[in-house]
Design a protein around this motif. Sequence first.
Motif, mmCIF file in Angstrom:
data_model
loop_
_atom_site.group_PDB
_atom_site.id
_atom_site.type_symbol
_atom_site.label_atom_id
_atom_site.label_comp_id
_atom_site.label_asym_id
_atom_site.label_seq_id
_atom_site.Cartn_x
_atom_site.Cartn_y
_atom_site.Cartn_z
ATOM 1 N N ASP A 32 0.836 -1.201 0.000
ATOM 2 C CA ASP A 32 0.000 0.000 0.000
ATOM 3 C C ASP A 32 0.866 1.244 0.000
ATOM 4 O O ASP A 32 1.757 1.390 0.845
ATOM 5 N N LEU A 34 0.843 5.509 -0.055
ATOM 6 C CA LEU A 34 0.160 6.783 0.109
ATOM 7 C C LEU A 34 0.896 7.810 -0.732
ATOM 8 O O LEU A 34 2.048 8.152 -0.449
ATOM 9 N N TYR A 60 3.016 1.574 5.437
ATOM 10 C CA TYR A 60 2.773 2.167 4.122
ATOM 11 C C TYR A 60 4.084 2.637 3.499
ATOM 12 O O TYR A 60 5.026 3.035 4.201
ATOM 13 N N HIS A 104 -3.229 4.923 -2.674
ATOM 14 C CA HIS A 104 -4.108 5.758 -1.860
ATOM 15 C C HIS A 104 -3.656 7.194 -2.135
ATOM 16 O O HIS A 104 -2.546 7.581 -1.754
ATOM 17 N N SER A 128 -7.948 4.307 -3.008
ATOM 18 C CA SER A 128 -8.804 5.213 -2.250
ATOM 19 C C SER A 128 -8.368 6.639 -2.536
ATOM 20 O O SER A 128 -7.291 6.884 -3.107
ATOM 21 N N VAL A 130 -8.280 10.605 -0.681
ATOM 22 C CA VAL A 130 -8.445 11.470 0.484
ATOM 23 C C VAL A 130 -8.410 12.914 0.002
ATOM 24 O O VAL A 130 -7.420 13.348 -0.605
ATOM 25 N N SER A 289 -5.790 7.132 9.687
ATOM 26 C CA SER A 289 -5.333 5.751 9.865
ATOM 27 C C SER A 289 -6.491 4.763 9.781
ATOM 28 O O SER A 289 -6.376 3.699 9.157
ATOM 29 N N LEU A 292 -7.676 4.598 5.979
ATOM 30 C CA LEU A 292 -6.731 3.874 5.138
ATOM 31 C C LEU A 292 -6.680 2.395 5.516
ATOM 32 O O LEU A 292 -6.582 1.531 4.640
ATOM 33 N N GLN A 295 -9.145 0.361 3.778
ATOM 34 C CA GLN A 295 -8.958 0.248 2.326
ATOM 35 C C GLN A 295 -7.696 -0.513 1.955
ATOM 36 O O GLN A 295 -7.378 -0.644 0.768
ATOM 37 N N ARG A 296 -6.959 -1.000 2.939
ATOM 38 C CA ARG A 296 -5.676 -1.642 2.664
ATOM 39 C C ARG A 296 -5.836 -2.948 1.908
ATOM 40 O O ARG A 296 -6.852 -3.626 2.005
#
Length: 298
Positions: A32, A34, A60, A104, A128, A130, A289, A292, A295-296
């Motif tokens: 994953d 970010l 991450y 993400h 995902s 944000v 947190s 996320l 959605q991991r």
Amino acid sequence: MWREIEADRSHRVDVSGGQVSVYDFGDPAATDTLLCLNGGPGLPCDYLREAHSCFIDQGYRVVAFDQLGTGASDRPDDPALWTIARYVGETEAVRQALGLGRVHLLGHSWGGWLGIEYALTHQQALKSLVLADTNADMPHLVCELQRLRAALGPETVAMMLRHEAEGSYAHPEYAAAVSLLNYRHVCRLSEWPAPVNRSLGDWNMGPYGTMQGPNEFLYTGNLKDWNRVPDLHLIKAPTLILCGQHDEITPACALRMKQHMAHAEIKVFPNSSHMPFYEEPEAYHAVLSDFLGRQRSA
């Protein structure tokens, strides 16, 4: 919580108009990633990078980059480069160059506008989304900013309008009014964190003036009529919308996005303005947190 961390790897990536500098944290084999898109436009990524690189503690991989024209990236002097479509291509170039796969995507402020455009263009690249302290409808935001400005009082508003009509944005009384708005609606901390000051101290006003305008509370650039609300329903990725109660991009802007997205949730931080990751870091990181984590990858 946020802290300053040296990047584990750095990269130079070719994009339209030059090369950008990319900061890469954590295990490159992590499942994953970010990917952070900072605000501005025209700001180096320091303030957002330092607030989110700590997510390596949760396994991450975290990637941020200085957008073209900022920080350690190339700084061409060509206003034709400062368009949201070109920045979408730049973001995709970074994702592909680092082999990030589905990410993400976290966009803050202007980075949220970019994140929305990226999601509509490259939806298959997202796990995902944000959207932090951002909006999808610039004319609506302008109305909200006028409301925030009105709280300064009619004499101050009249003074600001006079200077805006004359283009005298550097006048001390106009600058003082903008400074007060910044402390009310950008960051309510009495001492701004070092990464914020570092980013602000290296602001390239070329992209900013071309795309947004002379300051945070006046929109005159090529994004002043931007509105993606009619297309938000097309975004299928799970979405988290974040904002501060006192945010310059107000909770009303956040609600407008949520009402047009099928898979969105929202959190308003009661003691924050535009930077809850510094103003309420414990609450902010807990919310992010949790989202996320849901959605991991398995």
